[in-house]
Write an enzyme that holds these catalytic residues in place. Structure first.
Site, mmCIF file in Angstrom:
data_model
loop_
_atom_site.group_PDB
_atom_site.id
_atom_site.type_symbol
_atom_site.label_atom_id
_atom_site.label_comp_id
_atom_site.label_asym_id
_atom_site.label_seq_id
_atom_site.Cartn_x
_atom_site.Cartn_y
_atom_site.Cartn_z
ATOM 1 N N HIS A 1 -34.527 65.360 -70.456
ATOM 2 C CA HIS A 1 -35.421 66.390 -69.918
ATOM 3 C C HIS A 1 -36.560 66.724 -70.865
ATOM 4 O O HIS A 1 -37.438 67.523 -70.524
ATOM 5 C CB HIS A 1 -34.626 67.668 -69.632
ATOM 6 C CG HIS A 1 -34.226 68.397 -70.878
ATOM 7 N ND1 HIS A 1 -33.341 67.884 -71.791
ATOM 8 C CD2 HIS A 1 -34.624 69.594 -71.371
ATOM 9 C CE1 HIS A 1 -33.203 68.731 -72.791
ATOM 10 N NE2 HIS A 1 -33.964 69.776 -72.569
ATOM 11 N N HIS B 1 -41.434 69.426 -72.480
ATOM 12 C CA HIS B 1 -40.128 69.929 -72.040
ATOM 13 C C HIS B 1 -40.191 70.214 -70.542
ATOM 14 O O HIS B 1 -40.930 71.093 -70.095
ATOM 15 C CB HIS B 1 -39.791 71.205 -72.827
ATOM 16 C CG HIS B 1 -38.391 71.701 -72.628
ATOM 17 N ND1 HIS B 1 -37.990 72.358 -71.492
ATOM 18 C CD2 HIS B 1 -37.307 71.643 -73.448
ATOM 19 C CE1 HIS B 1 -36.714 72.688 -71.604
ATOM 20 N NE2 HIS B 1 -36.275 72.256 -72.789
#
Length: 648
Positions: A550, A565
Site C-alpha cells: 500500500h 501512501h
C-alpha cells in the site's frame, strides 16, 4: 531501466512450460523425500539374512539423514552460485536443465542395488551410495532453487507473475499429489511377483517414469521459457550462509519462536506422513488403498488453501494455528484406533491432512511479518535471511524424519521380505506408538511454544508497519544530508513536485490520519483518487516497497525522498487490492506506472482511500508552495508544489 508492462507479457506456452516444470520438480521431490526410504527399507537389501539386511538399512538411512543435514550447510551458497552465473541462456535455465538432468539420472540409479555391490563389498557400496546421494541432492537443489528463483526473471509485471505462480502452484500440486496416488498400484503392476508391496523391478520402473518426467520437464523449462534482463536483478550481495541465517534468527525473537514451533510440528508431521504408506502396506495389507488417501488429499489441500483467507479474517493466528493442530491431534487419536477398517482409516487420515496447508500458511505469514518486526525492533531489515528460515526448517525436519523412519521400519520388522502377516502384535504396537504418540507429543510442544511466545498477530503487524511508515526515510534523509555538499549541480532554485495519481487535490493537514496531518512524516499533499493507477512523480530509485503493497518509498535523482501512501489504515488489507510493478533498488523514470490499487476494495473495508504524498526529508527544503488549486482536479505528472532546497 524500468520495463514497460507490454515488454513483460508472457505467452501461454511459456506459462505452461513453467507449470510443467513445477509438476516435474515436485513429482521428483515426492519420490525422493517420501518413497526412496520405503524402497531402501523394503526392497533394496536382500542378503538372505534379516539381521544383515536390517544393519544395512539402518546404516543407509542414517547416512541419508546425515547427508541431508550436511547439504543444509551447502544450500545457502547454491543461490549465490546461481546468481553469479552469466550465460547466453541466463542465470537460471542452465541450472534447471543441468541440475534436473543429473539429479534424475542419479536418483534412478539409487533405486537399484548397483549390481548387488552391497553383497560383494558392503563398505564400498556405502561409499558409492553416499557420493551418489549427496551429488544427487546438490544437483537437485541447484535445479529447485534455480527453478523457483527464476519466476521474477520471467517478467517484472506483478499481474503476470501472479498468473504464472498460480499455474506453477497448480502444476506442483498435481506433480506431488499424483506420485502418492499412483505409486503403489504402479509399483505392484510393474513388479515380476505379485506381493503387497511390489518388488525391485516395480519400484525401479516407477522411478524411471518419474525421473523421465522430471528430466523432460526441466528441458521444457530450458527450451520454452526466457529470462528477461533487468537492472533490478543485479546481485549486489553474496547469499548468506546457514550460520548467518541462524544468527539472524536468534536476534529476532518472533522469528526464533516460530522456527522452533514449526520445527517440532514439522518433525512430527513428517514422521507420521512418511509412515502412512507402511501402515497401509503392513498393518492393513491394502497398499493399493493408499492411492485413495493420496487422491483425496490433493483436493483437501486446495480446499484448505481456499479456506485460509476466511479463517484469517475471522480468527486470530493463535486460534487458527492451535485449532488446526488440535484437529490434527484428534485425527491422530482416531487414526490410532482405526485398525484395519478402511473407511475409518481414510476418514482419520483425511482429517489429519486437511489442516496442514492452513498451518503452513499461518507459519508463512508470521515468518513474512517477522521481517518488519525485526526491522522495527533491531533497526535493520533482514528480509532474505528471515525468509530462508522456512525451507531450512522444512529440510531439517525431513532429514530427521528420514533417519527416524528407517529405524522404525527395522524395529517394526517392516524390511525386505516382510508382509502384513509376518508382523507380530508386539511390532504393531511399537509401530503405532512411534507413528502416533511421537508426532502427537511434537505437536503439543508446538502448540505450547506458539501459544506462549508468538505475539505477532495481524493487528500487531499493522501497528509495526504504521510505526515504520512514520520513521521511513529518516535514514535516507541523513544520507542526503551527507551528500548535500556534493549536490551543487542539483541545487535548483525551485523544485516542482508532481502528483502520482489522478483525483482531487487535498491539503495534507485535512487528512484523517493525525500523524500525516501534523506533518510527522514530512510536508506534502493528498489526493482523493478517481483512478487506481499510480505513476512515478520523478526520475529516481525505488527504495522500499512495503510488504503490504500500500506504500512505496523512493528517492529522486535530485535527492528528494518521497513516500507515496495509498489510503489510511490500508495496511490492514495486507496487500489485498494492491499490485506493485516495481521492486526495491529499481530505477524508474517519471511517468512509469509503479502501482495499481482497486478502490472498491478499500471502500468495501470501510477505509479512507486518500493517497498521501510526503517529502520525508522536509528539513532539507523550504517554501512549500501550492501551484495547483486545492479542491481542483489534477492529473498524473501535473505540478502540485514547488520547494526550494536549503543551502545549509
Amino acid at each position: 531501466m524500468h520495463m514497460s508492462k507490454s515488454d513483460s507479457k508472457m505467452s501461454m506456452g511459456q506459462r505452461l512450460a513453467y507449470a510443467f516444470g513445477a509438476l516435474g520438480n515436485d513429482a521428483f521431490y515426492a519420490l525422493l523425500s517420501g518413497y526412496l526410504i520405503v524402497f531402501i527399507t523394503s526392497h533394496l537389501f536382500n542378503t538372505g539374512d534379516t539381521a544383515t539386511n536390517n544393519k544395512m538399512v539402518s546404516i543407509v538411512t542414517l547416512i541419508v539423514m546425515a547427508l541431508r543435514i550436511i547439504e543444509l550447510l551447502i544450500d545457502p551458497f547454491i543461490g549465490n552460485a546461481i546468481d553469479r552465473t552469466k550465460t547466453r541462456w541466463g542465470h537460471f535455465r542452465p541450472w534447471v536443465v543441468v541440475g534436473g538432468s543429473i539429479s534424475a539420472i542419479l536418483l534412478l540409479l539409487l533405486f537399484t542395488s548397483l549390481g548387488n555391490l552391497y553383497a560383494r563389498n558392503a563398505v564400498l557400496y556405502m561409499i558409492v551410495f553416499a557420493i551418489m546421494y549427496i551429488s544427487m541432492d546438490i544437483f537437485y537443489s541447484f535445479k529447485d532453487v534455480g527453478f523457483w528463483s527464476m519466476l521474477p526473471s520471467l517478467t517484472t509485471d506483478s499481474h503476470e507473475r501472479e498468473k504464472t505462480a498460480t499455474f506453477a502452484r497448480f502444476g506442483s500440486t498435481i506433480g506431488g499429489g499424483l506420485v502418492g496416488v499412483l505409486i503403489m498400484p504402479a509399483v505392484i503392476f510393474f513388479s515380476k511377483t505379485e506381493t503387497s508391496s511390489g518388488d525391485s523391478q516395480g519400484w525401479f520402473t516407477f522411478a524411471l517414469i518419474i525421473c523421465l518426467i522430471a528430466l523432460v520437464s526441466a528441458w521444457c523449462v530450458g527450451l520454452f521459457t526466457r529470462e528477461v534482463n533487468s537492472d533490478i536483478r543485479e546481485n549486489k550481495e553474496d547469499t548468506k550462509g546457514v550460520f548467518e541465517v541462524l544468527k539472524a534468527v536468534t536476534k529476532n525473537d518472533q522469528l526464533l519462536w516460530i522456527a522452533i514451533a514449526y520445527l517440532f510440528y514439522g518433525i512430527g508431521n513428517n514422521i507420521l506422513g512418511s509412515l502412512e504408506v507402511y501402515y497401509f502396506t503392513y498393518i492393513m495389507d491394502k497398499a493399493k488403498s493408499f492411492s485413495i488417501l493420496s487422491f483425496i488429499n490433493i483436493f483437501l489441500g486446495m480446499g484448505a488453501a481456499a479456506l485460509f483467507p476466511i479463517l484469517s479474517k475471522r480468527f486470530s493466528r493463535r486460534t487458527v494455528f492451535t485449532g488446526s493442530l488440535v484437529v490434527m491431534l484428534i485425527a491422530i487419536g482416531l487414526f490410532s484406533i482405526a485398525g484395519t477398517n478402511l473407511p475409518f482409516v481414510i476418514f482419520a487420515a483425511c482429517l489429519y491432512a486437511f489442516p496442514q496447508q492452513i498451518v503452513f500458511l499461518v507459519v508463512l505469514m508470521i515468518i513474512t511479518d517477522s521481517v518488519e518486526y525485526g526491522q522495527w525492533k533491531l533497526g535493520h531489515r533482514d528480509e532474505s535471511l528471515s525468509l530462508s528460515i522456512r525451507p531450512l526448517v522444512d529440510k531439517f525436519g525431513g532429514a530427521v524424519s528420514n533417519g527416524v523412519v528407517g529405524q522404525i521400519a527395522i524395529m517394526a520388522g517392516m524390511t525386505t521380505g516382510a508382509t502384513a502377516s509376518s508382523i507380530t502384535a508386539a511390532q504393531v504396537t511399537s509401530f503405532k506408538l512411534m507413528m502416533f504418540a511421537v508426532p502427537a507429543l511434537m505437536m503439543v510442544i508446538a502448540i505450547i511454544v506458539f501459544w506462549k511466545k508468538i505475539i505477532l498477530s495481524n493487528e500487531k503487524h499493522a501497528e509495526i508497519v504504521a510505526e515504520l511508515e512514520k520513521t521511513w526515510g529518516k535514514d535516507l534523509a541523513k544520507e542526503q544530508d551527507a551528500a548535500a555538499g556534493n549536490m551543487e549541480a542539483l541545487m535548483e532554485e525551485r523544485i516542482a513536485i508532481t502528483t502520482p495519481v489522478k483525483g482531487t487535490l487535498v491539503n495534507l493537514k485535512d487528512v484523517s490520519d493525525k500523524a500525516f496531518a501534523a506533518g510527522a512524516m514530512g510536508n506534502g499533499f493528498a489526493i482523493k483518487p478517481s483512478d487506481g493507477k499510480v505513476y512515478a512523480p520523478f526520475d529516481g530509485t525505488i527504495r522500499q516497497v512495503f510488504s503490504t503493497r500500500h506504500a512505496i518509498g523512493m528517492v529522486a535523482d535530485n535527492g528528494m525522498v518521497l513516500l507515496i501512501h495509498v489510503g489510511i489504515g490500508t495496511v490492514a488489507l495486507r496487500g489485498t487490492g494492491f499490485v506493485t510493478y516495481v521492486n526495491a533498488n529499481e530505477h524508474v523514470s517519471k511517468g512509469d506506472e509503479i502501482m495499481e490499487f482497486w478502490d472498491p476494495t478499500i471502500k468495501k473495508a470501510g477505509l479512507d482511500d486518500t493517497v498521501i504524498v510526503t517529502v520525508t526529508n522536509t528539513h532539507q527544503y523550504k517554501d512549500f508552495d501550492f501551484i495547483a488549486d486545492l479542491g481542483s482536479e489534477v492529473a498524473p505528472g501535473q505540478n502540485i508544489l514547488t520547494v526550494t532546497r536549503n543551502e545549509d
